[in-house]
Design a protein around this motif. Structure first.
Motif, short mmCIF file in Angstrom:
data_model
loop_
_atom_site.label_atom_id
_atom_site.label_comp_id
_atom_site.label_asym_id
_atom_site.label_seq_id
_atom_site.Cartn_x
_atom_site.Cartn_y
_atom_site.Cartn_z
N TRP B 75 20.89 30.21 103.86
CA TRP B 75 21.04 31.33 102.91
C TRP B 75 19.98 31.27 101.83
CZ3 TRP B 75 21.78 30.42 97.81
CH2 TRP B 75 22.39 29.23 97.43
N TRP B 76 19.59 30.06 101.46
CA TRP B 76 18.58 29.99 100.39
C TRP B 76 17.19 30.34 100.91
CZ3 TRP B 76 21.56 25.99 102.12
CH2 TRP B 76 20.92 24.96 102.81
N GLY B 78 17.01 32.93 102.87
CA GLY B 78 17.12 34.37 103.02
C GLY B 78 17.82 34.82 104.28
N ALA B 83 24.19 33.28 105.05
CA ALA B 83 24.81 33.56 103.75
C ALA B 83 26.24 34.04 103.93
CB ALA B 83 23.98 34.61 103.00
N ARG B 102 28.42 26.41 94.62
CA ARG B 102 28.36 27.86 94.46
C ARG B 102 27.17 28.46 95.20
NH1 ARG B 102 28.94 30.50 88.55
NH2 ARG B 102 26.77 29.89 88.35
N GLY B 103 27.45 29.16 96.25
CA GLY B 103 26.37 29.84 96.96
C GLY B 103 25.90 31.05 96.18
N GLY B 104 24.64 31.34 96.28
CA GLY B 104 24.12 32.52 95.58
C GLY B 104 23.68 32.23 94.18
N ASP B 105 23.93 31.01 93.70
CA ASP B 105 23.47 30.65 92.36
C ASP B 105 21.98 30.27 92.45
OD1 ASP B 105 22.80 29.37 90.02
OD2 ASP B 105 24.82 28.56 89.73
N PRO B 106 21.15 30.91 91.68
CA PRO B 106 19.72 30.61 91.79
C PRO B 106 19.39 29.14 91.52
CG PRO B 106 20.09 32.55 90.42
CD PRO B 106 21.42 31.97 90.70
N GLU B 107 20.15 28.50 90.66
CA GLU B 107 19.88 27.08 90.39
C GLU B 107 20.19 26.24 91.62
OE1 GLU B 107 21.69 25.60 86.85
OE2 GLU B 107 21.00 27.30 85.67
N ALA B 109 20.18 27.35 94.66
CA ALA B 109 19.15 27.69 95.64
C ALA B 109 17.88 26.91 95.37
CB ALA B 109 18.87 29.20 95.60
N GLU B 113 16.14 24.36 97.93
CA GLU B 113 14.78 24.63 98.39
C GLU B 113 13.88 23.41 98.19
OE1 GLU B 113 14.77 29.42 97.54
OE2 GLU B 113 13.78 28.08 96.15
#
Lengths: 698, 614
Positions: B75-76, B78, B83, B102-107, B109, B113
């Protein structure tokens, strides 16, 4: 040790002590909530990203001043230097706050009233009284003490006489006391008396202190000095104590106690610093037995220079936004329409959905992926139109992936997109919206972007300043309650006139005009038939529609009026002086409500003066506000504007005098359009105390 | 000055005078304080506090789970299906009391990454558990090819007429790892499939079906881990309460799955207990099977399977099932399967040439299209036709495996024509439109000779119902020549044709005056012989030597000896038995045995069984 040195030592010691606790209190301003939302304090560092640089400087200025004062209390050996530092720091903080507040008012978030609305003259009066009272005890300083006590009284008089918010405070207090017999019970009367004591404290204390100018006190620190510094905080603390006893604690009470502590520190610091400086200025250097260091003049010069230089820097930071724009939009294209009408909205909505979900639960990975996917598509399409536009949209989408994006940054990023669109000659404008909501998990910002296709750009000159309006049509399907005939933001360089909102409005008006009614017929308003004011309103509407001509002419008239309305908002900005009529009608309302009514009043009256507008239809608009609504900003605007236009008294608060309204409308209906325009210009001048600025199309 | 009420005159303070400035001898000097040890002690305490603070702020949270499943990417990175899968799994884990990262949290992600491995990311995210899988779906792209118009024998197959359909299949391990354990964690297995016109949609559907499976595989393993057990048995009341939904789910799941397994075991036991027939019935499959018998050959029975796995939904806690891919297999008498094909769904029954190959069946491509799929002796499957509109029904492969006959319906509710196709290339060899009439069955008399029963449409002007005609068509002629073998008497109706191995004899069910009977007819002579087997006979199957007929009779299987007319029951039990088929040696009869699924009322169980045919 000489007597002078002895007294100076006492003053110096007091100043140094007060620098430590008073400076500490000032530094605690950082913990003073910016505002309370549902009882939850919003602290300055949480909201700092929403402030312009000058606003940030202002928000942190008291804390910085407090820390500087504490540091100086340890570093400055000479009391005179310490006093100079204290006064310079406080003066600089005051300058920073004033300029920062002016700058913030143009932007997303104004500085809080707790920071900006300190009655400087009143506080100065109290501090000067305290300083003068102490100095009066010393034979060598009695002369200057009289001058300081006189200055305290003058400062107090200035505070009570100066109509800083449209009405002199003394008049407000007198009006409140005059209403005492009308209050419903003795408890309300007692409460009003207590409030009056608080309000009159800065007058009573300088007056009482004046006595010491003629009869020196018997104590080195007279009672009046203590009352000047601690009296007002003490009274305020009683209110806080009552709130505590009444189980009304919480963040609000803590904020109140903190504010009282800061007020006390401020009064004590200024009093002590003035006291020390006065002693230094009237005593021979040798008699003071100060440690070696900077002479008073040099210290004062350095302090003054610091205030001037840093104040000038803050002034530079606090410049209001540029107005007017040279935008030559080209023709719309299918790619542009898709980019701004579909892809931008798709991304904006995906981001909003993700933003809401990611904070609420753990499963928002899909949302983030969708946001990224929509962002890629959006940026790619933007690059296809223009490289700069693509870069600005990439920056927007990249930064918007952060959860802590500030509202101000959102405006800036969208502003960059608009600027790229302007430079590329594209006929598209994006309007940013930020909604801040308090949730259980803290303050949340919800961002949205609404796009428009520009059909026409009009530029105006008002005095030496250029202004502009954009005539636009909406793109995309979701408006989020964003549908308005036109709108203007202080932050932005132009106002907008939304043509595709004006068209249905024209149809609505034409329908009502055909029936000579001011609101649609339905079962609930059968009583309209007996309401003379509404009948006059309907007649005025029919007249106005007929005078305008056909549908195209009617639309042109509505467009001209709306354009002038929004342009007036741009001209007024956030610092439009408060009309005394508004203050009189909304004396008990919050300042924000007063300001809103004031600004809308200015715009609605100004729109009637626009060449090509239909002033009768604007009057109908106002009459509908006044007659159909019972409350709300528009209702007050309607009542005040009709009264100002007609010279009729429509009632002061409460229900509108409908007979007077009917008379007013009947009288105005007899006027020609040009006469109504002239009358509106006069009304504006009466309301705001200056001629209505003329807007010349360029 | 006496009036002054100020402080006393200043005393010199220690800092102004200083103890060191006291003249020697005036007062004994104070002993020097040992500052260094005190400072060191304070520094040590502060250091310990800092270290504990850092440890506390970085220690794994016992219920935090990092779900890192790679499904066409992560998911991170894309991947939308990854996701969606991560979100669904996180949603279920949260409901059960766990704390998924927490999925979708930019931190989050950003950490994922930057991390070199999932365990490293999990540690940074303070997860105690890591759930990871690398799912690389097999992508099968189906193209449409209708094989030519059925009405034009010999016409070549058309090129694709639609953009096709994408099928995805995935089977991969999923690992649940406790980061502080030394081993690589426990492995489960994920197996799922999906289909859609677009790959993106197929991936989305795949993610949805994988979500429940993932929970089914992961949660019991999490609960079984000692660290979670210690939470459930520990003194942290808050965490214990938080985890009660997970505990409840796993206990309930185990209980319900055991009940389901027990129900199938009971059914198997009942089958044995309630059999009253003269011969022992052998069941060739699991009690929970939903098998379809397509025929019998040298390798055993040709079976289409449609298995399910009982499953407890973590959301509703209902007992449901996970549908497995259907298969077509040769099943030996010992129950061992030789797989020929697997996929979404097979319509009706598969058919095989008497020699055992090729095998022909009708695939359903996710409701989007139907196929004619043939599996040759080499085990390779070929799609002769893929058609989104036509429905192919009841295919029968000719002896020799060169052709097959079937009913072809041009639409869902259209009547079926008779169609004979080449199994080499799907060409239409013969096409007989139904033309308002009715077909009553067909049977292969030889590699290129087909017999069929047909009643023409009534004349438009009205009158008596036309008589049935038994015809045969010789496909070796060019063009194929159809001829009438005989006309069925007006008062009779024949149906369910079955041919002997030599093609000389046809068996059928005869409906006429009186009860339904079994009958035979000599293809060349036209001699008809009928038998009253008692009850209502159906689905006759001639033995390879043409001497016996196996048939179903009111839910049981029976055997008719043509020479004597003797009828013997082969089975006698409360289950519904049907579709008898002789083994190539004629010694055994295979059939289906049906019953209600004890766990899922909407589902019908169907076991392939066999019995000796003396």
């Amino acid at each position: 040790m000489s007597e002078v040195a002895l007294f100076f030592g006492l003053s110096s010691q007091r100043l140094r002590g007060r620098c430590r606790w008073g400076g500490g209190a000032l530094a605690l301003t950082l913990l003073l909530p910016y505002e309370l939302v549902d009882g939850v304090p919003q602290l300055v560092w949480q909201l700092a990203p929403e402030l312009p640089p000058a606003g940030v400087v202002a928000a942190f200025a008291p804390t910085a001043a407090g820390l500087a004062i504490i540091a100086a209390s340890f570093l400055a050996r000479r009391p005179s230097s310490l006093a100079a530092v204290v006064l310079s720091a406080i003066a600089l903080a005051a300058v920073f706050i004033r300029l920062g507040a002016d700058a913030a008012a143009w932007e997303v978030l104004p500085l809080p009233e707790s920071l900006t609305d300190r009655p400087t003259a009143a506080l100065l009066a109290l501090s000067l009284t305290a300083a003068g009272a102490c100095l009066a005890f010393r034979p060598a300083a009695r002369r200057i003490s009289r001058a300081i006590l006189g200055a305290a009284l003058a400062s107090s008089a200035l505070f009570y006489a100066w109509p800083a918010r449209g009405e002199a405070p003394l008049v407000s207090v007198a009006r409140a006391l005059g209403a005492l017999p009308d209050l419903p019970s003795w408890r309300f009367q007692l409460g009003m008396i207590l409030l009056s004591v608080v309000a009159l404290w800065p007058l009573a204390i300088p007056l009482a202190g004046l006595r010491l100018a003629f009869r020196p006190p018997a104590r080195e620190h007279p009672v009046i000095a203590a009352l000047a510094i601690y009296g007002l905080p003490g009274i305020l603390m009683m209110f806080a104590y009552r709130a505590l006893i009444g189980a009304q604690g919480g963040a609000g009470l803590l904020a109140s106690v903190l504010a009282i502590l800061i007020l006390t520190g401020l009064l004590a610091l200024v009093a002590s610093a003035v006291e020390v400086l006065a002693e230094v200025s009237v005593s021979p250097e040798a008699a003071l037995e100060q440690p070696p260091g900077l002479a008073l003049r040099r210290a004062a010069a350095i302090g003054t220079a610091a205030v001037v230089l840093l104040g000038a820097a803050q002034w530079g930071l606090a410049r209001p936004p540029q107005k007017g724009v040279a935008w030559t939009p080209g023709a719309a294209s299918p790619d542009g329409d898709k980019l701004f009408g579909e892809l931008l909205h798709a991304w904006s909505e995906a981001r909003l959905r993700w933003d809401r979900r990611v904070r609420a639960d753990s499963g928002a990975a899909s949302g983030l992926v969708q946001v990224k996917g929509a962002a890629r598509e959006l940026a790619g399409a933007a690059r296809g139109l223009d490289d700069d536009l693509g870069a600005s949209i990439e920056a927007l989408t990249r930064e918007a992936e952060g959860l802590d994006l500030a509202g101000r940054r959102w405006y800036r990023l969208i502003g960059d997109v608009n600027e790229a669109s302007r430079r590329a000659g594209l006929p598209y404008y994006v309007d940013p919206t930020v909604r801040m909501v308090q949730t259980e998990d803290g303050l949340r910002r919800h961002f949205a972007a609404h796009s428009y296709r520009i059909e026409r750009v009009r530029r105006f000159q008002v005095g030496d300043t250029d202004f502009a309006t954009l005539h636009v049509r909406q793109l995309g399907h979701r408006r989020d309650g964003h549908s308005r005939l036109g709108f203007s933001r202080d932050l932005q360089p132009f106002a907008l006139v939304v043509i595709d909102e004006l068209e249905p409005f024209r149809e609505e008006l034409a329908g009502l005009a055909a029936a000579s009614r001011c609101r649609p017929v339905d079962a609930a308003d059968a009583a309209d038939a007996g309401d003379e004011a509404l009948q006059r309103c309907g007649e005025l509407l029919a007249q106005g529609a007929t005078a305008a001509g056909g549908p195209a002419e009617l639309l042109a008239a509505l467009t001209a009026g709306t354009e002038r309305h929004e342009l007036q908002h741009q001209i007024d900005g956030p610092h439009l002086p408060l009309s005394s009529v508004v203050l009189e009608r909304l004396g008990g309302y919050a300042e924000e409500s007063q300001r809103r009514v004031n600004r809308e009043l200015s715009a609605y009256v100004a729109e009637m003066t626009a060449p090509g507008s239909a002033p009768r239809l604007s009057l109908v608009h106002l009459a509908r506000f006044a007659l159909l609504a019972q409350r709300g900003a528009e209702h007050h605007v309607g009542v005040i504007a009709l009264a100002a236009m007609s010279g009729q008294d429509l009632g002061r608060g409460g229900a509108v005098d409908r007979a007077a309204a009917a008379r007013a409308l009947a009288a105005l209906a007899k006027e020609s359009d040009d006469a109504l325009r002239a009358r509106a210009a006069e009304a504006w001048a009466d309301l705001f105390g200056a001629p209505l600025p003329a807007a010349t199309p360029l | 000055m006496s009036e002054i009420q100020g402080p006393e005159p200043f005393e010199p303070s220690p800092s102004e005078g200083g103890f060191d400035s006291v003249p020697p001898g005036s007062e004994p000097p104070l002993p020097k304080t040992r500052v260094l040890p005190v400072m060191l002690a304070i520094a040590a305490v502060l250091g310990a506090i800092v270290v504990i603070g850092i440890w506390y702020s970085r220690r794994p949270l016992p219920l935090r789970v990092l779900v890192a499943i790679d499904l066409d990417g992560t998911w991170w990175e894309g991947s939308e299906p990854a996701a969606e899968l991560a979100d669904k799994v996180a949603e279920h884990l949260t409901k059960l009391g766990f704390e998924p990262v927490r999925g979708g949290d930019p931190e989050v992600a950003s950490i994922l990454e930057d991390a070199r491995s999932y365990p490293e990311a999990a540690r940074k995210l303070r997860a105690a558990f890591l759930v990871s899988a690398r799912l690389r779906p097999e992508v099968i792209e189906h193209q449409v090819n209708d094989g030519g118009s059925p009405g034009k024998p010999g016409s070549a197959p058309k090129p694709p007429v639609d953009k096709g359909y994408v099928e995805l299949r995935v089977e991969a391990p999923i690992t649940v790892r406790y980061l502080d354990d030394d081993d690589n964690g426990q492995q489960g297995r994920l197996s799922a499939w999906s289909g859609a016109p677009e790959k993106k949609e197929a991936l989305r559907l795949l993610a949805r079906s994988l979500a429940n499976m993932t929970i089914d595989e992961v949660v019991p393993r999490l609960l079984a881990h000692p660290s979670i057990k210690s939470v459930l048995e520990g003194d942290d009341i808050k965490r214990m309460a938080q985890l009660q939904p997970a505990k409840g789910y796993v206990e309930y799941r185990q209980k319900k799955l055991k009940e389901a397994a027990d129900a199938y075991a009971d059914l198997a036991r009942r089958r044995q207990e309630q059999e009253r027939g003269p011969a022992k019935v052998s069941y060739h499959g699991a009690p929970s099977a939903e098998d379809t018998l397509g025929g019998a050959g040298p390798s055993g029975a040709l079976v289409k399977t449609a298995d399910v796995t009982p499953f407890i939904s973590p959301g509703s806690l209902d007992l449901g099932w996970i549908t497995r891919m259907e298969t077509v297999v040769w099943r030996g008498q010992d129950g061992a399967d030789r797989p020929l094909w697997s996929g979404y769904h097979v319509f009706s029954q598969p058919s095989a040439a008497p020699e055992g190959a090729p095998v022909l069946f009708v695939e359903d491509l996710f409701g989007w299209a139907k196929t004619l799929t043939v599996v040759g002796a080499d085990g390779k499957a070929r799609r002769l036709r893929v058609d989104p509109e036509h429905r192919f029904v009841a295919p029968r492969v000719a002896p020799g495996g060169k052709a097959a006959a079937l009913h072809d319906r041009a639409c869902r509710d259209c009547p079926g024509d008779l169609l004979v196709i080449s199994l080499d290339d799907g060409r239409a060899l013969y096409h007989l439109p139904i033309a308002g009439g009715e077909f009553y069955g067909f049977a292969w008399l030889g590699p290129s000779r087909l017999a069929y029963l047909y009643r023409p449409a009534p004349p438009p002007e009205g009158g008596d119902r036309p008589k049935q005609i038994l015809s045969s068509v010789d496909l070796s002629a060019n063009p194929p020549a159809a001829r009438t073998l005989l006309t069925v008497p007006a008062e009779e109706t024949w149906s369910s044709l079955a041919a002997s191995a030599d093609g000389r004899l046809l068996a059928f069910v005869l409906f006429g005056p009186g009860p339904a009977r079994l009958a035979t007819v000599e293809v060349d002579g036209g001699k008809v012989q009928s038998f009253d087997p008692g009850g209502r006979p159906d689905e006759p199957a001639l033995s390879p030597d043409g001497a016996r007929v196996a048939f179903s009779r009111e839910g049981d299987i029976a055997l008719l000896t043509l020479a004597t007319g003797d009828v013997r029951p082969l089975t006698a039990n409360p289950f519904l038995e049907r579709s008898p088929r002789f083994s190539p040696d004629g010694k055994r009869v295979w059939f289906e045995s049906l019953d209600r699924d004890p766990n899922f009322p909407r589902r019908q169980l169907s076991l392939v069984a066999s019995v000796d045919a003396p």
